[in-house]
Design a protein around this motif. Structure first.
Motif, PDB file in Angstrom:
ATOM      1  N   PHE A   1      47.597   9.419  73.482  1.00 39.97           N
ATOM      2  CA  PHE A   1      46.657  10.569  72.928  1.00 39.97           C
ATOM      3  C   PHE A   1      46.171  11.603  74.012  1.00 39.97           C
ATOM      4  N   ASN A   2      45.931  12.762  73.625  1.00 44.35           N
ATOM      5  CA  ASN A   2      45.594  13.893  74.677  1.00 44.35           C
ATOM      6  C   ASN A   2      46.741  13.894  75.810  1.00 44.35           C
ATOM      7  N   ASP A   3      47.156  12.932  76.595  1.00 40.21           N
ATOM      8  CA  ASP A   3      47.878  13.301  77.431  1.00 40.21           C
ATOM      9  C   ASP A   3      48.671  11.796  77.974  1.00 40.21           C
ATOM     10  N   ALA A   4      49.827  11.817  78.729  1.00 42.47           N
ATOM     11  CA  ALA A   4      50.447  10.867  78.891  1.00 42.47           C
ATOM     12  C   ALA A   4      49.505   9.410  79.449  1.00 42.47           C
ATOM     13  N   SER A   5      48.447   9.614  80.154  1.00 37.27           N
ATOM     14  CA  SER A   5      47.564   8.887  80.586  1.00 37.27           C
ATOM     15  C   SER A   5      46.820   7.960  79.705  1.00 37.27           C
ATOM     16  N   GLN A   6      46.745   8.360  78.402  1.00 35.09           N
ATOM     17  CA  GLN A   6      46.015   7.578  77.457  1.00 35.09           C
ATOM     18  C   GLN A   6      46.976   6.997  76.456  1.00 35.09           C
TER      19      GLN A   6
END
Length: 205
Positions: free
Chosen positions: A52-57
């Motif tokens: 979600f949003n970017d690879a960190s989420q």
């Protein structure tokens, strides 16, 4: 059609996969797949992530037995109750403004810290202090002021003031007025001063 290759596909209504094991493949090399698991749901292949949003989420099955839930800053769970069946390992701090209701507490560390105010221990029964070392130590600002000692060797219960020449006093309330019933003067080898004398029971001289 056995195979259909088109640049873009637009569907104005429903898309139905009639196979009980239908697979949607993503990527030029087909590295990510989403498989219909009959009667259970959808299965993402290997250890790939739903992001979600970017690879960190993300949500990820990081191994065959571990489900990972990651966020850059915070994971917000909104529910009236959260039920955790199993052990919980928390490497950071836990903040519970409404309190915590648990059966037993096992502490791996050595301290319970309160940054400000008083700490109240309120129980329906008795408060039991079980110290295998035999000592219960009282400190003020890190400085020891007194010790309760159970000397197993001599089977003796000891109340000890830790500071040099610190007296031990027994205070009470006499009809609303505070009194010091007994003072043990440690600067005088423990000389005892009784506020109102000594009264012996029947049969004592």
């Amino acid at each position: 059609f056995q195979d259909l290759s088109i640049p873009d596909l637009f569907i104005d209504d429903d898309l139905t996969f009639t196979s009980d094991s239908a697979v949607i493949t993503f990527g030029a090399d087909g590295d990510t797949t989403l498989t219909h698991t009959d009667g259970s749901g959808l299965t993402l292949n290997s250890t790939n992530k739903i992001m979600f949003n970017d690879a960190s989420q993300f949500i990820q099955g990081s191994s065959a037995t571990v489900l990972a839930l990651g966020a850059t800053d915070e994971i917000d769970l909104t529910a009236t109750a959260i039920d955790v069946n199993g052990t919980m390992d928390v490497s950071g701090a836990v903040t519970a403004n409404a309190g915590i209701s648990i059966d037993n507490i096992t502490i791996d560390g050595t301290e319970i810290d309160l940054s400000s105010g008083d700490l109240t221990v309120d129980v329906a029964g008795d408060i039991i202090l079980d110290a295998d070392g035999g000592d219960i130590r009282f400190k003020d600002g890190g400085t020891e002021v007194g010790v309760i000692v159970m000397d197993d060797g001599s089977n003796t219960f000891i109340l000890k003031a830790s500071q040099s020449d610190a007296d031990i006093k027994f205070n009470g309330n006499d009809g609303g007025s505070g009194v010091t019933a007994l003072t043990l003067d440690m600067s005088a080898a423990g000389e005892a001063t009784f506020n109102a004398g000594i009264k012996l029971g029947d049969g004592h001289a």
